[in-house]
Design a protein around this motif. Structure first.
Motif, PDB file in Angstrom:
ATOM      1  N   HIS A 471       0.842  -1.199   0.000  1.00  0.00           N
ATOM      2  CA  HIS A 471       0.000   0.000   0.000  1.00  0.00           C
ATOM      3  C   HIS A 471       0.875   1.246   0.000  1.00  0.00           C
ATOM      4  O   HIS A 471       1.954   1.271   0.605  1.00  0.00           O
ATOM      5  N   PHE A 472       0.386   2.306  -0.661  1.00  0.00           N
ATOM      6  CA  PHE A 472       1.199   3.518  -0.832  1.00  0.00           C
ATOM      7  C   PHE A 472       1.156   4.385   0.430  1.00  0.00           C
ATOM      8  O   PHE A 472       0.086   4.746   0.917  1.00  0.00           O
ATOM      9  N   PHE A 473       2.347   4.732   0.939  1.00  0.00           N
ATOM     10  CA  PHE A 473       2.471   5.557   2.143  1.00  0.00           C
ATOM     11  C   PHE A 473       3.237   6.855   1.876  1.00  0.00           C
ATOM     12  O   PHE A 473       3.411   7.655   2.794  1.00  0.00           O
ATOM     13  N   ALA A 474       3.693   7.044   0.659  1.00  0.00           N
ATOM     14  CA  ALA A 474       4.496   8.227   0.309  1.00  0.00           C
ATOM     15  C   ALA A 474       5.721   8.352   1.209  1.00  0.00           C
ATOM     16  O   ALA A 474       6.223   9.456   1.446  1.00  0.00           O
ATOM     17  N   GLY A 475       6.186   7.233   1.728  1.00  0.00           N
ATOM     18  CA  GLY A 475       7.373   7.264   2.585  1.00  0.00           C
ATOM     19  C   GLY A 475       7.118   7.819   3.966  1.00  0.00           C
ATOM     20  O   GLY A 475       8.071   8.104   4.702  1.00  0.00           O
ATOM     21  N   MET A 476       5.853   8.008   4.364  1.00  0.00           N
ATOM     22  CA  MET A 476       5.556   8.594   5.672  1.00  0.00           C
ATOM     23  C   MET A 476       5.656   7.531   6.756  1.00  0.00           C
ATOM     24  O   MET A 476       4.690   6.866   7.096  1.00  0.00           O
ATOM     25  N   THR A 477       6.864   7.381   7.295  1.00  0.00           N
ATOM     26  CA  THR A 477       7.088   6.462   8.402  1.00  0.00           C
ATOM     27  C   THR A 477       7.662   7.262   9.558  1.00  0.00           C
ATOM     28  O   THR A 477       7.442   8.464   9.665  1.00  0.00           O
ATOM     29  N   THR A 478       8.386   6.623  10.447  1.00  0.00           N
ATOM     30  CA  THR A 478       8.874   7.303  11.655  1.00  0.00           C
ATOM     31  C   THR A 478       9.765   8.485  11.342  1.00  0.00           C
ATOM     32  O   THR A 478       9.828   9.435  12.110  1.00  0.00           O
ATOM     33  N   GLY A 479      10.456   8.469  10.210  1.00  0.00           N
ATOM     34  CA  GLY A 479      11.396   9.546   9.903  1.00  0.00           C
ATOM     35  C   GLY A 479      10.748  10.900   9.692  1.00  0.00           C
ATOM     36  O   GLY A 479      11.415  11.936   9.802  1.00  0.00           O
ATOM     37  N   HIS A 600       7.752  -5.040  -3.185  1.00  0.00           N
ATOM     38  CA  HIS A 600       6.702  -4.005  -3.167  1.00  0.00           C
ATOM     39  C   HIS A 600       7.227  -2.625  -2.749  1.00  0.00           C
ATOM     40  O   HIS A 600       6.472  -1.813  -2.218  1.00  0.00           O
ATOM     41  N   HIS A 601       8.489  -2.360  -2.993  1.00  0.00           N
ATOM     42  CA  HIS A 601       9.054  -1.064  -2.594  1.00  0.00           C
ATOM     43  C   HIS A 601       8.409   0.082  -3.367  1.00  0.00           C
ATOM     44  O   HIS A 601       8.129   1.152  -2.795  1.00  0.00           O
ATOM     45  N   PHE A 602       8.162  -0.123  -4.666  1.00  0.00           N
ATOM     46  CA  PHE A 602       7.554   0.948  -5.461  1.00  0.00           C
ATOM     47  C   PHE A 602       6.114   1.195  -5.022  1.00  0.00           C
ATOM     48  O   PHE A 602       5.680   2.339  -4.916  1.00  0.00           O
ATOM     49  N   GLU A 603       5.373   0.124  -4.769  1.00  0.00           N
ATOM     50  CA  GLU A 603       3.985   0.288  -4.330  1.00  0.00           C
ATOM     51  C   GLU A 603       3.910   1.048  -3.010  1.00  0.00           C
ATOM     52  O   GLU A 603       2.956   1.788  -2.760  1.00  0.00           O
ATOM     53  N   PHE A 604       4.917   0.903  -2.150  1.00  0.00           N
ATOM     54  CA  PHE A 604       4.907   1.523  -0.829  1.00  0.00           C
ATOM     55  C   PHE A 604       5.375   2.978  -0.858  1.00  0.00           C
ATOM     56  O   PHE A 604       4.796   3.835  -0.183  1.00  0.00           O
ATOM     57  N   SER A 605       6.415   3.250  -1.669  1.00  0.00           N
ATOM     58  CA  SER A 605       7.024   4.582  -1.628  1.00  0.00           C
ATOM     59  C   SER A 605       6.924   5.367  -2.924  1.00  0.00           C
ATOM     60  O   SER A 605       7.147   6.580  -2.927  1.00  0.00           O
ATOM     61  N   GLY A 606       6.612   4.703  -4.040  1.00  0.00           N
ATOM     62  CA  GLY A 606       6.594   5.398  -5.323  1.00  0.00           C
ATOM     63  C   GLY A 606       7.973   5.535  -5.940  1.00  0.00           C
ATOM     64  O   GLY A 606       8.158   6.277  -6.908  1.00  0.00           O
ATOM     65  N   ILE A 607       8.969   4.824  -5.388  1.00  0.00           N
ATOM     66  CA  ILE A 607      10.354   4.838  -5.877  1.00  0.00           C
ATOM     67  C   ILE A 607      10.742   3.405  -6.245  1.00  0.00           C
ATOM     68  O   ILE A 607      10.533   2.473  -5.455  1.00  0.00           O
ATOM     69  N   LEU A 608      11.308   3.221  -7.432  1.00  0.00           N
ATOM     70  CA  LEU A 608      11.717   1.876  -7.848  1.00  0.00           C
ATOM     71  C   LEU A 608      12.779   1.314  -6.911  1.00  0.00           C
ATOM     72  O   LEU A 608      13.652   2.038  -6.417  1.00  0.00           O
ATOM     73  N   CYS A 609      12.728  -0.004  -6.686  1.00  0.00           N
ATOM     74  CA  CYS A 609      13.664  -0.655  -5.772  1.00  0.00           C
ATOM     75  C   CYS A 609      14.956  -1.029  -6.496  1.00  0.00           C
ATOM     76  O   CYS A 609      15.056  -1.002  -7.730  1.00  0.00           O
ATOM     77  N   ARG A 610      15.963  -1.402  -5.719  1.00  0.00           N
ATOM     78  CA  ARG A 610      17.271  -1.792  -6.257  1.00  0.00           C
ATOM     79  C   ARG A 610      17.158  -3.033  -7.145  1.00  0.00           C
ATOM     80  O   ARG A 610      17.911  -3.168  -8.102  1.00  0.00           O
ATOM     81  N   HIS A 611      16.215  -3.924  -6.813  1.00  0.00           N
ATOM     82  CA  HIS A 611      16.075  -5.173  -7.573  1.00  0.00           C
ATOM     83  C   HIS A 611      15.566  -4.885  -8.987  1.00  0.00           C
ATOM     84  O   HIS A 611      16.098  -5.412  -9.981  1.00  0.00           O
ATOM     85  N   ALA A 612      14.541  -4.041  -9.084  1.00  0.00           N
ATOM     86  CA  ALA A 612      13.996  -3.700 -10.401  1.00  0.00           C
ATOM     87  C   ALA A 612      15.006  -2.906 -11.216  1.00  0.00           C
ATOM     88  O   ALA A 612      15.151  -3.111 -12.435  1.00  0.00           O
ATOM     89  N   LEU A 613      15.719  -2.008 -10.548  1.00  0.00           N
ATOM     90  CA  LEU A 613      16.722  -1.207 -11.262  1.00  0.00           C
ATOM     91  C   LEU A 613      17.850  -2.091 -11.783  1.00  0.00           C
ATOM     92  O   LEU A 613      18.409  -1.830 -12.864  1.00  0.00           O
ATOM     93  N   ARG A 614      18.188  -3.145 -11.053  1.00  0.00           N
ATOM     94  CA  ARG A 614      19.237  -4.064 -11.516  1.00  0.00           C
ATOM     95  C   ARG A 614      18.792  -4.785 -12.786  1.00  0.00           C
ATOM     96  O   ARG A 614      19.571  -4.927 -13.736  1.00  0.00           O
TER      97      ARG A 614
END
Length: 712
Positions: A471-479, A600-614
């Protein structure tokens, strides 16, 4: 003549005698011995003997809080019998200044006579602030008693002045004076804290109210005024409590009047800004029940950044005893953006459902993809009813903020060790690993019977990342909790009336918008450092904001440490080069520009993950597919955002908007050769599409075209 000389000699003798008594008191003012007590003389005029009862409060004219000091000069003399003053106020000021030097304060006590009746006011008593005894209040079972402590202890120190008239001239003469205190006197650095010597001038009151409208705290107000006046910290003529009492006095209005003023304020803002939105409800008695509002800029921001929102209902306006709800999101530069605000009389399912409905109406019926809240059963029910398609999750930082009260005493020295283990479990990717690790953590720290641990595990699907990564969180976590909380606290600390709260929120929002614009400018002016030299990196740098690009760049750097293996057509396995087992599955369809990863890194943050970029890198892909560069993370100026959110009906307005966008495009494209190449290519495609559309020339269109051509 001889009589005058005798009077003068008598006066000087009295002055000397009282000075001696005063010095003796100062030397023994902390605690007087019985041996010195007999030296304390009560001076009284035999011609004016009257009884004085400090326990009789029926004739008290003024309270200690009304005491004011206004002496312009300092007189070091001790009061004495026969001392004369032109007015009773001057006598009071003289005695008050004397009391301040000795270590106590005074208050007005009994009076005899009344202005305008008979002989008028003829006699006044000024007493030590600790004179008399506190009267016993009748108890009332239906009314709670405050039971405040009293400083009165029956002190007998006083001064009595009597009015006399000679040859048509009135004056006040000291006819009684006692300086015997049955309590300790205060040191000079302590006496200034007595209520009689704590005063807030009119100019300071105006300044405090101005500070209050800006939303700064009382502590910040005090520090600013100390710096302005050039005094040491803590040496203002008033305390923080005095400032809070002053601000509270401005709120002591009828609640119905406050509600009427609040609605009047909202309507006034609506007249100035037609795009301002507000709604309210009234109860059966026609009193304000709930109110919610949002600003035009907030609606515009929500169109792009409303995919993930925080609905914070953990705060209350303590001054008005009302629950406060704030809608906040995150923009493309990683900064909080305000969406809306609400005040409720009661926090129940009905009022929260109303708040959700109104918020969606403000946002043109568009629900968020994800909503983050505190744990609240009423709110959970309301979201399920009003936003059935929205993913509801709990704010992890709201849960973490309760840890000290939940676990500090239980775990003792192992508290920090437990927190590290909790964060490790929170960031896991597999739900199976999380549940297994949670059981081990409970066993290791002996938390089997802890109700908070049991409750958290029961709600794990609402806060633990292994259950939420899709699920998309726009990176809104503890940080990002600090920046969001700081934004909310800015207008929570507003100290003025309820009717002004809407404007104070607007000020905080404007301040945040300006700060965001400044930070945006600073980010855009900074030269972006490319770390990998890969074409995908430079491509992303030209499109994404510096904040979003830094997140993608981190993944690009890590991608170099992973190996990619093709399992079948379109399916790849990616794992770290140091591991021989495990990994992430990637599905890539180059013809459609689709790539997905099991993390599911992209689905969570909207940024492609290292695995997909590889996988993209090994597949000779030199640009990131368009769909994986979301609009919400792109460089969007305020003008471009208005273009997305507004649809001007007037043709001339559309032409002006296009002109602004073209100007912005030229400015941004000229910053690098890569940007210029992309802009030229894309504009060529767009221009070809525009020319395919039919042309309908009206007189207005011709005028607009001529104006645009002239400006260009």
């Amino acid at each position: 003549m001889a009589g005058n000389q005798q009077l003068a000699i008598g006066s000087h003798w009295n002055t000397w005698a009282h000075s001696e008594v005063y010095l003796l008191q100062i030397n023994n003012k902390n605690m007087m011995s019985e041996e010195a007590a007999h030296l304390l003389v009560v001076y009284d005029d035999p011609s004016d003997q009257r009884s004085l009862s400090f326990d009789d409060t029926s004739s008290t004219e003024e309270s200690p809080d009304e005491t004011r000091l206004s002496l312009e000069t300092v007189n070091d003399m001790v009061p004495y019998i026969g001392q004369r003053f032109a007015t009773h106020d001057l006598a009071y000021e003289f005695y008050s200044e004397y009391a301040k030097r000795c270590g106590f304060s005074i208050r007005r006590h009994r009076t005899e006579g009344k202005d305008g009746v008979g002989k008028g006011l003829t006699r006044r008593y000024f007493v030590c602030h600790r004179a008399g005894n506190t009267p016993v209040k009748p108890t009332n079972e239906n009314k709670p008693q405050r039971n405040r402590k009293s400083s009165r202890c029956g002190c007998q120190a006083f001064i009595r002045i009597t009015k006399s008239t000679e040859l048509g001239v009135s004056e006040w003469r000291v006819t009684g004076f006692a300086n015997h205190h049955n309590h300790e006197l205060l040191e000079p650095n302590q006496v200034r804290f007595l209520p009689a010597y704590r005063t807030i001038s009119d100019s300071d009151k105006s300044r405090i109210l101005m500070f209050a409208k800006t939303g700064i705290s009382v502590q910040q107000m005090m520090r600013l005024m100390e710096l302005e006046k050039g005094v040491e910290p803590g040496y203002l003529p008033f305390t923080e409590k005095d400032v809070r009492n002053l601000l509270q006095s401005f709120r002591k209005l009828d609640s119905e009047d406050e509600s009427v003023d609040l609605l009047r304020m909202c309507k006034a803002i609506k007249e100035r800004d037609p795009n301002f939105k507000f709604e309210y409800t009234l109860d059966v008695n026609n009193r304000l029940e709930n109110v919610a509002w949002s600003y035009a800029s907030s609606v515009q921001s929500y169109e792009i950044f409303g995919d993930a929102v925080v609905f914070d209902t953990t705060h209350r306006l303590s001054a008005f005893d009302m629950p406060l709800g704030v809608w906040v999101g995150m923009n493309n530069y990683g900064m909080p953006c305000f969406f809306g605000c609400m005040l409720l009389r009661e926090e129940n399912s009905r009022s929260l459902s109303w708040a959700l409905k109104v918020f969606m109406s403000f946002m043109n019926g568009k629900p968020p993809q994800t909503i983050l809240t505190d744990q609240n059963s009423c709110l959970k029910e309301a979201i399920a009813m009003e936003m059935p398609t929205t993913k509801h999750a709990l704010c992890i930082w709201m849960i973490v903020s309760k840890f000290p009260s939940w676990f500090n005493a239980v775990l003792g020295e192992r508290y920090n060790e437990w927190k590290l283990e909790f964060y490790r479990l929170y960031n896991l990717e597999s739900t199976d690993d999380f549940e297994m690790g949670w059981r081990d953590m409970v066993n290791s720290f002996g938390l089997h019977t802890n109700r908070h641990i049991a409750n958290m595990f029961a709600l794990r699907s609402l806060w633990a990342l292994p259950y939420l990564r899709s699920h998309f969180f726009a990176g809104m976590t503890t940080g990002h909790s600090k920046s969001i909380n700081a934004f909310i606290q800015r207008f929570l600390s507003a100290q003025t009336r309820l009717s002004h709260f809407v404007e104070q929120v607007a000020v905080a929002v404007d301040f945040k918008d300006q700060a965001a614009e400044q930070q945006t400018m600073q980010q855009n002016l900074q030269n972006i450092c490319l770390k990998t030299g890969a074409p995908m990196e430079s491509h992303a740098a030209s499109i994404l904001t510096p904040y979003a690009f830094s997140k993608l760049q981190d993944q690009l750097v890590l991608a170099a440490h992973y190996a990619s293996f093709q399992l079948e057509d379109g399916c790849f396995l990616v794992r770290h080069h140091t591991k021989i087992e495990g990994g992430r599955k990637i599905y890539w369809v180059p013809s459609q520009g689709i790539i997905t990863c099991s993390c599911h890194h992209f689905e969570f943050s909207g940024i492609l993950c290292r695995h997909a970029l590889r996988v993209l890198s090994t597949g000779n892909c030199f640009e990131i597919p368009e769909r994986y560069l979301p609009v919400r993370w792109r460089r969007i100026s305020s003008l471009s955002m208005k273009a997305v959110t507004n649809s001007p009906n007037d043709h001339a307005e559309k032409v002006k908007l296009l002109q602004s966008m073209v100007s912005c495009l030229v400015t941004e494209s000229a910053k690098s050769t890569e940007r210029l190449d992309i802009a030229t290519e894309q504009v060529s495609v767009l221009l070809a599409r525009v020319r395919e559309q039919p042309v309908l020339l009206s007189s207005q269109v011709i005028r607009d075209f001529s104006s645009l051509h002239k400006d260009l």
